[in-house]
Scaffold this active site. Structure first.
Site, mmCIF file in Angstrom:
data_model
loop_
_atom_site.group_PDB
_atom_site.id
_atom_site.type_symbol
_atom_site.label_atom_id
_atom_site.label_comp_id
_atom_site.label_asym_id
_atom_site.label_seq_id
_atom_site.Cartn_x
_atom_site.Cartn_y
_atom_site.Cartn_z
ATOM 1 N N LYS A 96 32.473 50.682 -32.197
ATOM 2 C CA LYS A 96 31.694 51.575 -33.190
ATOM 3 C C LYS A 96 31.159 50.442 -34.588
ATOM 4 C CE LYS A 96 34.716 55.438 -32.973
ATOM 5 N NZ LYS A 96 36.236 55.847 -33.119
ATOM 6 N N HIS B 229 30.024 52.168 -27.625
ATOM 7 C CA HIS B 229 31.332 51.638 -28.336
ATOM 8 C C HIS B 229 31.985 50.356 -27.425
ATOM 9 C CE1 HIS B 229 33.656 54.098 -27.572
ATOM 10 N NE2 HIS B 229 34.324 53.527 -28.054
ATOM 11 N N HIS C 172 39.166 51.825 -22.201
ATOM 12 C CA HIS C 172 40.232 53.065 -23.266
ATOM 13 C C HIS C 172 39.442 53.690 -22.894
ATOM 14 C CE1 HIS C 172 37.190 52.127 -26.693
ATOM 15 N NE2 HIS C 172 37.958 53.267 -27.239
ATOM 16 N N HIS C 173 38.049 54.214 -22.840
ATOM 17 C CA HIS C 173 37.784 55.541 -22.439
ATOM 18 C C HIS C 173 37.705 56.248 -20.985
ATOM 19 C CE1 HIS C 173 37.237 56.556 -26.198
ATOM 20 N NE2 HIS C 173 36.482 55.756 -26.607
ATOM 21 N N HIS D 99 40.499 48.550 -30.892
ATOM 22 C CA HIS D 99 39.929 48.652 -29.277
ATOM 23 C C HIS D 99 38.703 50.028 -30.308
ATOM 24 C CE1 HIS D 99 42.146 53.048 -31.423
ATOM 25 N NE2 HIS D 99 40.821 53.516 -31.279
ATOM 26 N N ASP D 100 38.352 50.099 -30.913
ATOM 27 C CA ASP D 100 36.685 50.393 -31.393
ATOM 28 C C ASP D 100 35.875 50.116 -32.375
ATOM 29 O OD1 ASP D 100 37.395 53.653 -30.417
ATOM 30 O OD2 ASP D 100 38.307 54.324 -31.784
ATOM 31 N N ASP E 293 46.072 57.145 -27.678
ATOM 32 C CA ASP E 293 44.854 57.246 -28.660
ATOM 33 C C ASP E 293 44.095 58.770 -28.913
ATOM 34 O OD1 ASP E 293 42.361 56.198 -30.249
ATOM 35 O OD2 ASP E 293 40.651 55.996 -28.891
HETATM 36 FE FE FE2 Z 1 37.316 54.537 -28.351
HETATM 37 FE FE FE2 Z 2 40.619 55.919 -31.945
#
Ligand code: FE2
Ligand code: FE2
Length: 330
Positions: free
Chosen positions: A174, A199, A226-227, A170-171, A255
């Site tokens: 980044k 990200h 996811h955000h 998911h990240d 998360d």
């Molecule tokens: Fe994230």
């Molecule tokens: Fe995370």
């Protein structure tokens, strides 16, 4: 095998012996006028058209030989057919055995491929998270919680496993966020936070370029969404409600839960009761209400899932430190 071939040999000799027997039959005794008349009815009882007929011994002998040869030929055909069937059966058994071995090898290779794919996804996710000093098992806990929630929502085991694995990435985006921002203690400036937000789109771009397939399609969608928040106040697209993919809604709560429960550069672990309070407060705001309900109904199971990956697990006691900016759970 030897007994079978001996049996086949014995069987194949049978028609030959029968032919020899028929050919060597002694000739039937024949008189000058042939055999004595064959009487089928007692003499003098009505009309008997066969009563005066006699049977030619030579003809009978030839007839018997023809029948014998026919029977022997039939037996020979049956024996050779049996032999061909036996040979073909052995070939088919051998092919079947090879097919079974090939199936076993394919299953083994598939299991290895799945295991390798999982390890690559988790390792990549962990490497990315380690840049922001996430706890080592953050992505494994998020993946395990997401898989559990997907199963509870009614997904098949296969689909739930795939969603869990995809959540580990998911990240990934980044990787494009500079260390100075990613690891900055305290609050971010608005400009810095704009960089952090990228990200999601960067992760989507990276995972979409991986060539598709169910895992990367899911992972790309999760990375992008996811955000997002149920009430539409999230980022990057401001999606609301069911416009957010169901998988991203699960990853969002897993998360945040793990981020609140663990230590971060900007916050200390939250005690469990405070986390529960936060999840309830965000029901219908950040998180889908049904997902919060599902999460809290299964809280004990979720805690035991998290304990399987022990670092940064939920603390029952813990003091408050820095104000936990939810946005920093990125
Ligand atoms: Fe994230
Ligand atoms: Fe995370």
């Amino acid at each position: 095998m030897i007994a079978e071939s001996e049996k086949s040999l014995h069987t194949s000799l049978l028609p030959a012996l029968l032919v020899a027997f028929v050919l060597l039959l002694p000739p039937l005794p024949a008189s000058a006028g042939g055999l004595a008349p064959l009487r089928l009815l007692p003499e003098g009882k009505g009309e008997n058209p066969f009563a005066q007929e006699s049977i030619d011994g030579k003809k009978l002998e030839r007839g018997l030989k023809v029948i014998g040869i026919g029977v022997a030929g039939g037996l020979f055909w049956i024996v050779s057919l049996r032999r061909r069937v036996a040979v073909r059966t052995r070939q088919l058994r051998s092919q079947l055995e090879r097919v079974r071995q090939a199936e076993g090898e394919i299953a083994r290779l598939h299991a290895e491929l799945v295991r390798t794919r999982s390890e690559i996804a988790f390792t990549l996710g962990e490497v990315i998270e380690s840049r922001s000093h996430e706890t080592a098992h953050h992505v494994r806990r998020v993946a395990a919680m997401t898989e559990f929630l997907a199963l509870e929502e009614g997904c098949s085991a296969e689909k739930a496993g795939l969603v869990g694995l995809a959540s580990a990435l998911h990240d990934v985006g980044k990787i494009a966020v500079p260390d100075a921002i990613l690891n900055k203690p305290g609050r971010l400036t608005a400009e810095e936070f704009d960089v952090v937000r990228t990200h999601t789109t960067m992760g989507h771009r990276i995972l979409s370029a991986c060539g598709g397939g169910s895992l990367f399609d899911l992972a790309a969608s999760i990375a992008l969404e996811h955000h997002e928040k149920w009430d539409g106040s999230g980022y990057p697209q401001g999606l609301a409600g069911e416009a957010i993919s169901p998988e991203a809604r699960l990853v969002a709560i897993a998360d945040v839960f793990d981020a609140l429960a663990g230590r971060r550069v900007y916050k200390a672990p939250w005690p469990l009761d405070r986390i529960v309070h936060e999840l309830i407060a965000e029901r219908g705001r950040h998180f889908e209400p049904a997902v919060v309900d599902l999460f809290l109904q299964n809280l004990e199971k979720i805690l035991s899932i998290c304990r399987a990956f022990p670092d940064g697990s939920v603390k029952d006691t813990g003091e408050e430190h820095l104000s936990p900016s939810e946005e920093r759970t990125a």
